[in-house]
Design a protein around this motif. Structure first.
Motif: not given
Lengths: 174, 586
Positions: A170-174
């Motif tokens: 998953p993408r890391s949090n913005p």
């Protein structure tokens, strides 16, 4: 009439054996453990009515000498409930066996995925990831068979992707 | 009047379940109508009971006309009547949602002929637990609702549901056995299981015996209510079930446990011996639960963890053991049943619209379906406790009660509660930002899944795929059939099952593509219109959202009822004298 020590001893023994079986990963053993615990609890209910006496309600004896009928009614209800649920659990175990050829408690993939994200906790203490000699007793055979099956599948389907391929990170949090 | 009405919330669903089973799968229309009519009747009866109980106070009915300590007693007071009303309302909303889903999916693939009777039995169990006037009847009520929930959770019997169901069933069985053993010990020490009689007799026991009985009952109920550290089963088992089932479980079942805790702490053991322990448990439940929610990426799992977390608020209110604390807890239970059910229904709609409940794969839902966005946003803000909504009122009431208590531990819990509220906002706004608000092209999983899908099965990738949510259900139905009939060989049929699971996986992945393709101008070939959401499902969810907003509008009278109920609970005499008709308790 004096209370007997036999019942408490049996109740304790059944509880101990039941808890031991309940902690196993094999579902059949878990079911057996549940049945033992259920019987232990029924005996506990029985002993809660005090010492045994003559048949209640029918009027064969002096009310003072009768057994307490209420715990017996409670036990009958509890037996019926235990019986019905045991049948349901058996059906579940059979279904689990038909589906995945396993009758052990499965792993929670989503949990593992979340755990992998941090890469520092739950997975490291998961029995599947421990060396065979570090695994809890009684599990080495089950898990080894499972691992063999996994390796066989991996060979078989090495060309195509499999459903337990790692999901994209998953993408890391913005 | 009230004597006639009191058994009906238990009787009507049971009789309705029998009738629904009789008409079976042959007349699904009649079955659906019957279930909705029965639940509407239960709702009407519950509202009448609440009005009567609020006007006249607690009332007890001896079932079968046996004199009081001997027979089964059903007791309706303000608390149980209020719980009945909320339970019947959300059950009706969920049932309509399920009917809409069944109609949209085609009923052949799911064993819908079992769903309606089981659902009614579940409601009968919940009602029985709320009305039970003795401990053993409470146990029977729990068993009725649990057995029905086992069936509902494993509906269809796909591999993930069996896996989740087994965890759930074993944990529930254990808690039931602890409860039953506690009943045996209570009977052995007091000679009764009637709660009104216990309220008097338990106080005469030695302190140690009282403490043992109280902790056994609390452990049993805490497992059912998912109080940390007895909550690990919940996020593991709820998310796999069908959307309506998860919704009603999340809303109702844990709250039955909370109800039982309230009764234990106020009626049976008013001494407050374990209040400190409960406070720490409440703090841990709130904070650890919400940290779990922040770590998750699946909407249903996030909601399951917030469910665990917010149980902590209710336990906090109970542990304060003051009228204000209990009133706050009761109001929060009512609010939370409605809000959690609604959010799980919305998650069902999100899955249907977006093809997934993972926020990593979802995107652009606000543009794709503005209505869905509103349906998510309003209850989500309500859950987080943003001011105009009922969540704010409930939290405010609880925190005020904590401050009013004046102790140092309640102050710590007030801080923990505020922190939990903020973290809830973080968790649900992450869902909002990623699933609804971000441009769909950003969805990182998109290309990976499309490539994987084309590699795995060329026949799956092109052509119109069936819609995301309804194809997922039939696929999971086909998989066991394939697994069962494939070969006698173990690894062979497992391989079949795996292949089927992979096909389902890719189908879901490709089905998410159209949502992303809306803005993907370079690739026009995959564009296809979004399937509209079924109207009945949207309408029932919208009705539930309106209901949660309505809780805010009705907060004044509702909170007043909760306060009167809490006064009754603290006083204890209304309950006891309703059972024994003002005479001395034998």
């Amino acid at each position: 009439m004096t209370p007997t020590v036999v019942l408490p001893v049996i109740i304790g023994g059944l509880y101990a054996a039941g808890v031991y079986l309940l902690l196993d990963r094999s579902l059949t053993r878990v079911l057996l453990g549940f049945l033992l615990l259920g019987n232990a609890t029924n005996l506990l209910l029985l002993s809660s009515g005090g010492a045994a006496g003559s048949a209640p309600i029918l009027g064969y004896g002096d009310p003072e000498e009768m057994s307490d009928p209420l715990p017996q009614a409670l036990i009958l209800t509890a037996i019926v409930i235990t019986f019905g649920i045991a049948a349901f659990v058996l059906a579940l175990i059979y279904r689990s066996w038909r589906l995945v050829r396993q009758e052990v408690v499965g792993v929670d993939e989503e949990d593992r995925r979340v755990a992998r994200r941090s890469g520092m906790d739950a997975d490291e203490i998961d029995p599947d990831d421990l060396a065979p000699e570090d695994r809890p007793a009684m599990h080495a055979d089950t898990l080894a068979a499972d691992d063999d099956a996994e390796r066989g599948l991996a060979r078989h389907y090495s060309g195509i992707a499999s459903d337990d391929v790692d999901l994209p990170t998953p993408r890391s949090n913005p | 009047m009230i004597s006639v009405l009191t058994p009906l919330p238990v009787l009507l669903p049971l009789l309705g379940a029998a009738a629904a089973l009789l008409v079976g799968g042959r007349h699904p229309g009649i079955q659906r109508t019957l279930s909705i009519l029965v639940l509407s009747a239960v709702l009407a009866v519950s509202v009448a009971l609440l009005l009567l109980a609020d006007a006249d106070g607690a009332h007890a009915v001896s079932v079968g006309g046996w004199t009081v300590p001997l027979g089964i007693v059903l007791v309706v007071d303000r608390l149980s009547a209020l719980m009945l009303v909320v339970a019947a309302t959300v059950a009706l909303g969920v049932l309509v949602f399920a009917v809409g889903q069944g109609a949209a999916d085609g009923d052949e693939e799911t064993p819908i002929s079992i769903f309606h009777p089981t659902f009614l039995v579940l409601i009968a169990g919940v009602a029985n637990a709320f009305l039970a006037g003795d401990l053993f009847n409470l146990y029977v009520g729990f068993e009725i609702l649990l057995t029905a929930s086992y069936v509902l959770l494993t509906l269809g019997g796909s591999a993930p549901r069996i896996r989740a169901g087994i965890t759930y069933i074993i944990v529930s069985l254990l808690s039931s056995l602890i409860f039953l053993a506690a009943i045996g010990l209570v009977y052995a020490s007091t000679g009764t299981v009637n709660m009104a009689q216990l309220a008097v007799r338990l106080a005469e026991l030695p302190d140690g015996t009282q403490l043992l009985l109280q902790s056994m009952l609390l452990i049993a109920f805490s497992i059912k209510a998912a109080v940390f550290p007895l909550s690990a089963w919940l996020p593991d088992s709820y998310p796999t079930a069908p959307a309506p089932v998860t919704a009603v479980f999340a809303g109702l079942l844990t709250k039955v446990g909370v109800y039982a805790i309230i009764r234990t702490q106020t009626l049976l053991f008013p001494g407050g011996a374990l209040d400190q322990v409960l406070m720490w448990a409440a703090l841990a439940t709130m904070v650890i639960g919400i940290l779990g929610a922040v770590a998750q990426t699946d909407i249903r799992r996030i909601l399951s963890f917030t469910l665990v977390s917010h149980i902590g608020y209710m336990v906090f209110g109970i542990a304060l053991a003051s009228t204000a604390g209990l009133a706050g807890a009761i109001f929060y239970v009512v609010h939370h049943i409605a809000i959690q059910t609604t959010l799980f229904l919305v998650a069902g709609l999100v899955e249907r619209q977006g093809g997934s409940t993972s926020v990593d794969r979802l995107g652009g839902l606000a543009k794709a379906s503005p209505l869905l966005a509103v349906l998510y946003f309003v209850p989500a803000m309500n859950l987080a406790g943003i001011p105009p909504f009922s969540g704010f009122i409930g939290k405010l009431g609880l925190l005020e009660a904590g401050v009013a208590d004046g102790g140092s531990l309640p102050i710590v819990l007030v801080g923990g509660g505020a922190l939990t509220s903020l973290l809830t906002l973080l968790a649900i706004s992450r869902v909002w930002n990623r699933a609804f608000w971000r441009p769909p092209a950003q969805s990182p999983a998109d290309d990976t899944f499309r490539a994987a899908a084309e590699a795995a099965g060329p026949q799956l990738a092109p052509g119109p795929m069936p819609g995301p949510a309804d194809e997922q259900q039939p696929a999971s139905e086909k998989q066991p059939a394939g697994a069962g009939t494939a070969t006698g060989n173990g690894s062979g049929s497992r391989a079949e099952a795996r292949r089927a699971a992979w096909e389902r996986h890719t189908a879901v992945a490709t089905a998410t593509a159209p949502v992303s393709d809306g803005l993907d101008a370079g690739d026009g070939s995959r564009e296809r219109p979004l399937r509209p959401l079924p109207q009945v499902m949207v309408a029932s969810t919208a009705a539930m959202v309106v209901l949660t907003v309505g809780l805010t509008a009705l907060a004044g009278p509702l909170y007043a009822v909760a306060e009167r109920g809490a006064e009754d609970l603290m006083d204890r005499t209304p309950y006891i004298s309703s059972v024994f008709g003002g005479e001395d308790v034998p």
